[in-house]
Design a protein around this motif. Structure first.
Motif, PDB file in Angstrom:
ATOM      1  N   VAL A 105       0.285   9.569   3.569  1.00  0.00           N
ATOM      2  CA  VAL A 105       0.015   8.325   2.835  1.00  0.00           C
ATOM      3  C   VAL A 105       0.558   7.113   3.593  1.00  0.00           C
ATOM      4  N   TYR A 110      -4.779   0.614   6.459  1.00  0.00           N
ATOM      5  CA  TYR A 110      -5.375  -0.298   5.473  1.00  0.00           C
ATOM      6  C   TYR A 110      -5.154  -1.784   5.811  1.00  0.00           C
ATOM      7  N   PHE A 144      -5.887   5.454  -6.044  1.00  0.00           N
ATOM      8  CA  PHE A 144      -4.481   5.787  -6.327  1.00  0.00           C
ATOM      9  C   PHE A 144      -4.122   5.502  -7.781  1.00  0.00           C
ATOM     10  N   PHE A 176      -9.036   1.503  -2.490  1.00  0.00           N
ATOM     11  CA  PHE A 176      -7.688   2.022  -2.262  1.00  0.00           C
ATOM     12  C   PHE A 176      -6.878   2.027  -3.554  1.00  0.00           C
ATOM     13  N   SER A 218       0.918   4.205  -2.822  1.00  0.00           N
ATOM     14  CA  SER A 218       0.677   5.591  -2.414  1.00  0.00           C
ATOM     15  C   SER A 218       1.797   6.517  -2.860  1.00  0.00           C
ATOM     16  N   ALA A 225       0.827  -1.206   0.000  1.00  0.00           N
ATOM     17  CA  ALA A 225       0.000   0.000   0.000  1.00  0.00           C
ATOM     18  C   ALA A 225       0.863   1.259   0.000  1.00  0.00           C
ATOM     19  N   SER A 226       1.968   1.231   0.737  1.00  0.00           N
ATOM     20  CA  SER A 226       2.868   2.390   0.797  1.00  0.00           C
ATOM     21  C   SER A 226       3.495   2.666  -0.565  1.00  0.00           C
ATOM     22  N   SER A 264      -1.600   4.011   4.753  1.00  0.00           N
ATOM     23  CA  SER A 264      -1.151   2.665   4.372  1.00  0.00           C
ATOM     24  C   SER A 264      -1.021   1.746   5.574  1.00  0.00           C
TER      25      SER A 264
END
Length: 304
Positions: free
Chosen positions: A144, A151, A206, A202, A109, A105-106, A148
Motif C-alpha cells: 500500500v 498516486y 479504500f 483510490f 491505505s 494516501a498512505s 501511495s
C-alpha cells in the motif's frame, strides 16, 4: 500571455500582526504534542511484548505516518509565522504537494488495512495468526505504501506541465493541490479531472474496504455473549472508525467541495484541521479508547 512566475505566496493564518506569535506558540505546542504522542505509542509498541501483534504493528505504522504527515506542513508554517515570510518557489511547492498527498494516501491505505485486520480478528479469530502472519503484514504495508507513492506522482507530473502566473492565488498556509491550480494560468481541466477520477477511484476503493467489513464485524460482535468481550471489540473498532470519520470528512470537504469560489476563512479552518489537528488527535483517540495501550502505559510507568 501573462508572465510566468517562479515564486508563489502563501496566505497567512491571520492578517493581524499581534496574533502571529500566539499562533506560533499554539501550533508549536500542537506539533510537539503530535510528535510526542505518536513517539510514545511507538515506544510502547516496541518495548511491550504484549503489543507485538499485527494490530499494533499497523497502529505503529499509522503513528509513523502521522508524524511524517504533520512534518510536511507544520515546520514550514511555524517558520513563516515566526519570520513573517510567505514566499515559496514553484518546485518547492510541488515537492510539498507530492509528500502531502503521499502521506494522505498512505494513511487512507493503512486505515483500510487496519479494517481488514479487525475483520479477521473478530470474524475469523481461529485463523487470525495463520492469515495475518508477520510476513503477510509487512508485504501488505509495503504494497500500500508503494501504491501511495505512485498516486501523487501522477498529480505532480501533470503539475510540472503548468504555467504559474498568479503568485498571490494560494489561499492556504501550505501548498495544497486545489489552491495551487488556482495560481496557474494554464488550462487545468486535466488536473481537476484527475483529482476527481483518481480521488474517487483510490478513495472510493479504500473507503469500501474500510466500511464493508464492519457489516460482518457488527453482526459478529452482537452475537458475543460476554459483555466485556463485546465492549473490548467495540472499543478497538470505535477508535478506528472515529479516526476514519475525521480524516475522510475533512479530506472530502477540501478536495470535492462543489463551491466554485473558495471561502478563504472556511478553507483555512479545514486545512488546519486535516493537516495539523488530525495527526494530533489520532494518538489521543487511540490512547484514550484503547484499553491495552492504557494498560501498557501503566506498566511502563510502574517500571520507572
Amino acid at each position: 500571455m501573462e508572465n510566468q512566475t517562479t515564486v508563489l505566496f502563501l496566505t497567512r493564518l491571520s492578517d493581524l500582526p499581534n496574533l502571529q506569535v500566539p499562533l506560533f506558540l499554539v501550533f508549536l505546542l500542537i506539533y510537539l504534542i503530535t510528535l510526542t504522542g505518536n513517539l510514545l505509542i511507538l515506544l510502547l509498541i516496541f518495548t511491550d511484548s504484549h503489543l507485538h501483534t499485527p494490530m499494533y504493528f499497523f497502529l505503529g505504522t499509522l503513528a509513523c505516518l502521522d508524524m511524517s504527515f504533520s512534518s510536511v506542513t507544520a515546520p514550514r508554517m511555524l517558520f513563516d509565522l515566526l519570520t513573517g515570510r510567505r514566499d515559496i518557489s514553484v518546485p518547492a511547492c510541488i515537492t510539498q504537494i507530492y509528500f502531502f498527498i503521499f502521506f494522505v494516501a498512505s494513511e487512507v491505505s493503512v486505515l483500510a488495512v487496519m479494517s481488514y485486520d479487525r475483520y479477521i480478528a473478530i470474524c475469523r479469530p481461529l485463523h487470525y495468526m495463520q492469515i495475518m502472519s508477520w510476513k503477510f503484514c509487512v508485504q501488505l504495508v509495503s504494497g500500500v505504501l508503494v501504491l501511495s507513492a505512485i498516486y501523487p506522482l501522477v498529480h505532480t507530473l501533470f503539475l510540472t506541465k503548468l504555467t504559474f502566473c498568479r503568485p498571490d492565488a494560494l489561499q492556504s498556509f501550505f501548498c495544497d493541490l486545489p489552491q495551487l491550480l488556482e495560481a496557474s494560468c494554464s488550462d487545468t481541466f486535466i488536473n481537476v479531472l484527475l483529482i476527481f477520477l483518481l480521488g474517487i477511484l483510490f478513495g472510493g476503493v479504500f473507503f469500501g474496504v474500510i466500511f464493508y467489513p464492519y457489516i460482518s464485524i457488527i453482526m459478529t460482535v452482537l452475537k458475543i455473549p460476554s459483555i466485556n468481550m463485546r465492549a473490548k471489540a467495540f472499543s478497538t473498532c470505535s477508535s478506528h472508525l472515529t479516526v476514519v470519520f475525521i480524516f475522510y470528512t475533512t479530506i472530502f470537504f477540501n478536495y470535492f467541495s462543489s463551491n466554485a469560489k473558495y471561502n478563504v476563512t472556511e478553507d483555512k479552518v479545514v486545512s488546519v484541521f486535516y493537516a495539523i489537528l488530525t495527526p494530533f488527535l489520532n494518538p489521543m483517540i487511540y490512547s484514550l479508547r484503547n484499553q491495552e495501550l492504557k494498560t501498557s502505559l501503566r506498566r511502563a510507568l510502574h517500571r520507572l
